[in-house]
Design a protein around this motif. Structure first.
Motif, short mmCIF file in Angstrom:
data_model
loop_
_atom_site.label_atom_id
_atom_site.label_comp_id
_atom_site.label_asym_id
_atom_site.label_seq_id
_atom_site.Cartn_x
_atom_site.Cartn_y
_atom_site.Cartn_z
N GLN A 104 -48.17 5.86 -36.06
CA GLN A 104 -47.43 6.61 -35.04
C GLN A 104 -45.93 6.56 -35.31
OE1 GLN A 104 -48.17 8.17 -31.78
NE2 GLN A 104 -50.15 8.52 -32.79
N THR A 105 -45.45 5.39 -35.74
CA THR A 105 -44.02 5.23 -36.02
C THR A 105 -43.58 6.16 -37.14
OG1 THR A 105 -44.13 2.91 -35.34
CG2 THR A 105 -42.21 3.58 -36.64
N TRP A 108 -43.63 9.88 -36.08
CA TRP A 108 -42.49 10.29 -35.26
C TRP A 108 -41.19 10.26 -36.03
CZ3 TRP A 108 -42.21 12.95 -30.93
CH2 TRP A 108 -43.36 13.08 -30.17
N VAL A 432 -43.01 5.56 -28.96
CA VAL A 432 -44.33 5.14 -29.46
C VAL A 432 -44.90 4.05 -28.56
CG1 VAL A 432 -45.54 3.98 -31.35
CG2 VAL A 432 -43.91 5.79 -31.85
#
Length: 476
Positions: A104-105, A108, A432
């Motif tokens: 997710q990090t 993004w 996140v």
């Protein structure tokens, strides 16, 4: 969703200071005061005849103060990068759903970089800074490393420390001078490999990981002392910049500088607030929480130098659990560069094309997007974005001589670029954490009236707390 452990960890010390003392001891006030004072003294130096080619006692003093502070920051960069990356990777073993958080990090990071580069391309086409550039600009080829091959080959460590030695002509005819430098990209690669290897080694690597985390704490404390004297360094850096890069040098590149700062302002004051709001968080709380790190980034021009403060505000102000923040923030400080690696190279590449009257094709614009999103690591958290720009120009087949056009005002632009970088490095872990249900929203929404960076926080008590990144019941 708030968690008791992270709230307890981030408790602020009671603030019993008087209003006047609170203002004078405020880090933000000290930075702003140093900025104003530095500009004033720099203008006085200019009025007394100081210039880049004609230094005076006053301008030389400003330069020495500023350069000494930058030297202190650089001295801590290599050990900080190595220990921070190793520790951040090792911290993943304590985090539930670590792979999902890491994915997710990175996702993004890419999304925000994509938005930033689209803004940069749009501004370059609308404002057309290259077509409006003034006369008298000097071209030059300051670096010959800006190719994908050199970038990829530069990732291969020449030694464990990423140490390089260059020798060139000295000030005296016939003499030679050797300079020792660290290849930051190679340090990052070595640290990442060591961190992954330590994770794979399991229990036998625990003593090494414990030592690395302890060493990181020591280095961060030393760097925090350096950060504490940032107002002094700010005074010298800004004053020296006024002398060396006075407003007259901005004249011929005024439209380019305006385009870059408009793009930076759109990202930090429009895009980031929209992302914050769409995730159900307060925009005011985000800015009040991240602002101390943004201020330091603006004057230091170094994401790595600002790393300890960025991590503190992300944990203690924005409510991101330590286990996750200690992974995401160091990763962002070396690869998350919306200012240096997205907005700036996009506008600069279009500027160079317009200046040399070269028409870019749709494929070349697409290449700008790809290079900006994928090549962020080329900036490596250090001051300046020349490597990223040369990488972009060489990929597009544009003249590398165009880099020399922009060097005169690069330090002025780099202040804003780094501030946006750091704002994004704190933003992504926050959203996140919110999406994964591990953000301490009570801490995020808490008033900013305490001493969020007090050194009396009990680190041993922090270590004894259960990790807040463990997914609470009912979270997805």
């Amino acid at each position: 969703m708030s968690t008791s452990s992270s709230t307890a960890r981030a408790q602020k010390a009671p603030d019993t200071r008087s209003p006047a003392r609170k203002l004078l001891t405020s880090f933000g006030f000290q930075i702003i005061a140093a900025l104003i004072l530095g500009i004033g003294v720099g203008l006085i130096a200019v009025s007394l005849g100081a210039s880049d080619t004609n230094p005076t006692v006053l301008s030389d003093t400003l330069d020495r103060i500023g350069s000494s502070y930058v030297t202190l920051l650089k001295a801590a960069v290599v050990p900080l990068i190595f220990t921070a990356i190793v520790a951040s990777i090792s911290n993943l073993r304590r985090v539930q759903n670590a792979a999902r958080l890491a994915g997710q990090t990175i996702l993004w990071f890419g999304i925000t970089a994509f938005i930033a580069v689209i803004i940069g391309i749009t501004l370059g086409l609308v404002i057309q800074p290259g077509a409006k550039a003034g006369a008298g600009l000097d071209t030059g080829d300051p670096y010959t490393v800006g190719t994908w091959w050199n970038f990829l080959l530069g990732l291969i460590p020449q030694n464990f420390l990423g140490l390089t030695v260059s020798t060139g002509p000295g000030p005296v005819e016939g003499s030679l001078v050797s300079n020792v430098n660290f290849n930051i990209l190679q340090v990052i690669v070595v640290a990442a490999v060591v961190g992954i290897a330590a994770l794979k080694a399991g229990r036998k690597a625990e003593p090494f990981l414990a030592f690395t985390e302890s060493l990181l704490k020591v280095i961060q404390r030393v760097l925090w002392w350096i950060i504490r004297i940032a107002p002094i360094g700010t005074f010298g850096l800004i004053g020296s910049a006024v002398v060396k890069y006075g407003w007259d040098k901005l004249t011929s590149l005024a439209w380019f500088a305006a385009a870059v700062y408009i793009g930076l302002a759109l990202v930090i004051f429009v895009v980031y607030p929209i992302l914050v709001k769409t995730h159900g968080l307060s925009i005011k709380q985000y800015f009040s929480g991240v602002w101390p790190a943004v201020q330091l980034a603006f004057v230091s021009r170094s994401s790595i130098g600002t790393l300890p403060l960025t991590e503190r505000v992300t944990e203690r102000n924005l409510g991101v659990p330590r286990g996750y923040a200690s992974f995401a923030v160091p990763l962002g400080a070396t690869t998350k560069m919306d200012g240096c690696a997205a907005i700036y190279p996009a506008i600069a590449a279009i500027f160079v094309a317009q200046f040399f009257d070269i028409q870019l094709s749709f494929i070349q614009y697409l290449l700008i997007v790809i290079v900006s999103v994928v090549g962020s690591a080329a900036t490596a958290g250090t001051t300046g974005a020349v490597v990223m720009l040369t990488l972009t120009l060489s990929t597009l087949g544009l003249p590398l001589e165009g880099v020399g056009l922009l060097l005169a005002i690069d330090p002025i632009l780099d202040m804003g670029r780094t501030a946006v970088n750091v704002a994004g490095q704190a933003l992504v872990p926050t959203i996140v954490a919110k999406r994964e249900g591990i953000l301490d929203e009570e801490l995020y929404n808490a008033p900013r009236n305490g001493l969020p960076f007090a050194d009396d926080v009990d680190d041993e008590a922090d270590a004894a707390e259960p990790d807040a990144t463990k997914e609470p019941a009912g979270a997805r």
